[in-house]
Design an enzyme around this catalytic site. Structure first.
Site, PDB file in Angstrom:
ATOM      1  N   GLY A 141     -13.937  -3.224  -0.257  1.00 36.99           N
ATOM      2  CA  GLY A 141     -15.279  -2.661  -0.062  1.00 36.99           C
ATOM      3  C   GLY A 141     -15.591  -1.522  -1.016  1.00 36.99           C
ATOM      4  O   GLY A 141     -16.722  -1.411  -1.514  1.00 36.99           O
TER       5      GLY A 141
ATOM      6  N   ARG B 181       0.833  -1.212   0.000  1.00 33.30           N
ATOM      7  CA  ARG B 181       0.000   0.000   0.000  1.00 33.30           C
ATOM      8  C   ARG B 181       0.866   1.260   0.000  1.00 33.30           C
ATOM      9  O   ARG B 181       0.443   2.306  -0.493  1.00 33.30           O
ATOM     10  CB  ARG B 181      -0.918   0.022   1.220  1.00 33.30           C
TER      11      ARG B 181
ATOM     12  N   GLY C 240     -10.302  -8.582  -2.186  1.00 31.07           N
ATOM     13  CA  GLY C 240     -10.662  -9.634  -1.245  1.00 31.07           C
ATOM     14  C   GLY C 240     -10.174 -11.021  -1.635  1.00 31.07           C
ATOM     15  O   GLY C 240      -9.024 -11.214  -2.021  1.00 31.07           O
TER      16      GLY C 240
ATOM     17  N   LYS D 242     -21.826 -15.881   0.457  1.00 34.71           N
ATOM     18  CA  LYS D 242     -23.210 -15.496   0.736  1.00 34.71           C
ATOM     19  C   LYS D 242     -23.900 -14.720  -0.376  1.00 34.71           C
ATOM     20  O   LYS D 242     -23.332 -13.769  -0.917  1.00 34.71           O
ATOM     21  CB  LYS D 242     -23.226 -14.613   1.984  1.00 34.71           C
TER      22      LYS D 242
HETATM   23  P1  AMP Z   1     -16.696 -13.950   0.214  1.00 38.31           P
HETATM   24  O1  AMP Z   1     -15.918 -13.271   1.301  1.00 38.31           O
HETATM   25  O2  AMP Z   1     -18.172 -13.790   0.306  1.00 38.31           O
HETATM   26  O3  AMP Z   1     -16.139 -13.654  -1.170  1.00 38.31           O
HETATM   27  O4  AMP Z   1     -16.514 -15.493   0.467  1.00 38.31           O
HETATM   28  C1  AMP Z   1     -15.277 -16.108   0.395  1.00 38.31           C
HETATM   29  C2  AMP Z   1     -15.312 -17.358   1.194  1.00 38.31           C
HETATM   30  O5  AMP Z   1     -16.342 -18.184   0.723  1.00 38.31           O
HETATM   31  C3  AMP Z   1     -14.023 -18.128   1.104  1.00 38.31           C
HETATM   32  O6  AMP Z   1     -13.415 -18.156   2.358  1.00 38.31           O
HETATM   33  C4  AMP Z   1     -14.492 -19.515   0.681  1.00 38.31           C
HETATM   34  O7  AMP Z   1     -13.853 -20.547   1.399  1.00 38.31           O
HETATM   35  C5  AMP Z   1     -15.966 -19.507   0.977  1.00 38.31           C
HETATM   36  N1  AMP Z   1     -16.709 -20.416   0.106  1.00 38.31           N
HETATM   37  C6  AMP Z   1     -16.687 -20.473  -1.226  1.00 38.31           C
HETATM   38  N2  AMP Z   1     -17.451 -21.465  -1.686  1.00 38.31           N
HETATM   39  C7  AMP Z   1     -17.980 -22.064  -0.617  1.00 38.31           C
HETATM   40  C8  AMP Z   1     -18.870 -23.172  -0.439  1.00 38.31           C
HETATM   41  N3  AMP Z   1     -19.350 -23.854  -1.489  1.00 38.31           N
HETATM   42  N4  AMP Z   1     -19.222 -23.511   0.825  1.00 38.31           N
HETATM   43  C9  AMP Z   1     -18.734 -22.831   1.868  1.00 38.31           C
HETATM   44  N5  AMP Z   1     -17.895 -21.773   1.765  1.00 38.31           N
HETATM   45  C10 AMP Z   1     -17.530 -21.395   0.544  1.00 38.31           C
END
Ligand code: AMP
Length: 397
Positions: free
Chosen positions: A377, A35, A354, A198
């Site tokens: 973000g 950074r 991320g 999610k």
């Molecule tokens: P996000 O921060 O919403 O981009 O989510 C990223 C996280 O989602 C990572 O740590 C992944 O391990 C998790 N992830 C991705 N696919 C799955 C899945 N099918 N079941 C559970 N966790 C998941």
């Protein structure tokens, strides 16, 4: 776009908002200085013009006033080395001492102000506090994209005090230019890959992408809520029952707008959320009870690859599976390979912060995609279609 290239900073005292919120180890050594290094071109341009630089940043999340562990003093030595000069330090970001130090600065000098977040007024976007900061300089530059989605005193409010004398630094300009290659007049077809855990975290971005994308690939844990919403069996895969209706609405809107939504036809399923779980391949809408989908399967990889290889613009946010565990990393790696190959064939690819940035680094693809955003973000909010206060404060005049 109003960037520092349009100005000569000779004789100016330039207040530069940077994001020096770097990770420190227990001995207060910087463990990743990217950074800081990212901002060097901006700082060197101002200094080479004959201006002086007053650096404003936050570090960590101090709760109630000054705390030594969050002092920017810890980065002073390393910053000086990177700039090749002695950097002065103001132990309070406002007040008489900072004012005296700022007014005594000569051309080519650099002053680092203490952590802005030692004042709660910073995050509140307090106008008086912003004015006190503003009084230290004659020009305002924002080069902190990571905080551009916050209307803080130093990221947005302060800009009001510099009519005609404010601009984006190179970090900020590059982030906005690259995001706009996707959002404004993209080469088509435009494919957005959205993954991660999610639906609720990604719902706004998917809804906004329905207005610009030709294809949306949905992978990761969030895909299973879509399968359940359509009557599929998903075992104990991740699911947000309160979002089932949202998923149906997204599918309907996509159809109405002529956007193709691609869900993973098959999955790697596991009997346990563990690196050494038993696994098998299975249709994503017919997952047996007691099993969960933790990665996209081989057919899904093929489907997604062919969409990606025919795309001219690609945005990627969120992994296709639990890529942190080797057994469930194939889908994310395969998509990274396809994005890299498409980029080599001339597509523009933007990796959005991320976990997708972490995945691209992990698999060694960062030099094979067009741009990896540092935004997190801020980038997500940009793709959600929101106006970022840090951008509006410069552009909005
Ligand atoms: P996000 O921060 O919403 O981009 O989510 C990223 C996280 O989602 C990572 O740590 C992944 O391990 C998790 N992830 C991705 N696919 C799955 C899945 N099918 N079941 C559970 N966790 C998941």
């Amino acid at each position: 776009m109003i960037t520092i290239d349009q100005f000569n900073f000779k004789g100016e005292k330039v207040l530069v908002r940077v994001d020096f919120n770097v990770p420190l180890n227990a001995g207060f050594q910087i463990t990743d200085d990217s950074r800081i290094t990212a901002t060097l071109p901006t700082l060197n341009k101002i200094l080479a013009d004959g201006g002086s630089v007053i650096l404003m940043s936050h570090l960590g999340r101090p709760k109630a006033g000054p705390e030594d562990k969050f002092s920017l003093r810890h980065i002073l030595g390393h910053l000086g080395k990177l700039l090749g000069k002695n950097v002065h330090f103001a132990p309070d970001c406002i007040g008489a001492e900072a004012a005296a130090m700022a007014s005594g600065m000569g051309a080519g000098e650099v002053l680092l102000l203490e952590n802005l977040r030692f004042y709660k007024e910073e995050e509140k976007g307090d106008r008086d506090f912003a004015q006190k900061l503003a009084s230290l300089g004659t020009f305002y530059v924002n080069d902190a994209f990571g905080t551009a989605h916050r209307a803080h005193a130093s990221t947005a409010i302060i800009a009001d005090f510099f009519p005609g004398k404010k601009a984006f630094g190179y970090v900020m300009a590059r982030e906005v230019e690259n995001a706009d290659k996707v959002m404004k007049a993209p080469q088509r077809p435009l494919t957005a890959i959205v993954g991660g855990a999610k639906v609720s975290d990604k719902i706004l971005i998917v809804e906004n992408l329905l207005n610009v994308a030709d294809h949306i690939i949905i992978g990761g844990g969030m895909a299973y809520t879509f399968f359940k919403a359509q009557g599929g069996h998903i075992g104990k895969s991740l699911c947000e029952d309160e979002r089932l209706q949202t998923c149906i609405e997204i599918l309907e809107k996509a159809k109405a707008k002529g956007v193709s939504i691609h869900l993973p036809s098959d999955s790697i399923i596991a009997d346990n959320f563990a690196a050494d779980a038993n696994t098998q391949n299975c249709a994503s809408d017919a997952i047996p009870d007691g099993w969960m989908g933790l990665d996209i399967g081989a057919s899904a990889c093929n489907d997604f690859n062919s969409v990606l290889l025919n795309s001219k613009t690609i945005l990627w946010n969120g992994p296709m599976g639990v890529f942190e565990m080797e057994a469930f990393s194939t889908g994310t790696r395969t998509v990274a390979e396809a994005v890299a190959e498409s980029t080599q064939n001339g597509a523009f690819s933007l990796i959005g912060g991320g976990d997708s940035a972490a995945a691209v680094h992990k698999f060694g693809f960062e030099d094979k995609v067009s741009y990896v955003s540092t935004g997190g973000g801020a980038l997500l909010e940009y793709f959600e279609g929101k106006t970022l206060p840090g951008i509006a404060a410069i552009v909005g005049e």
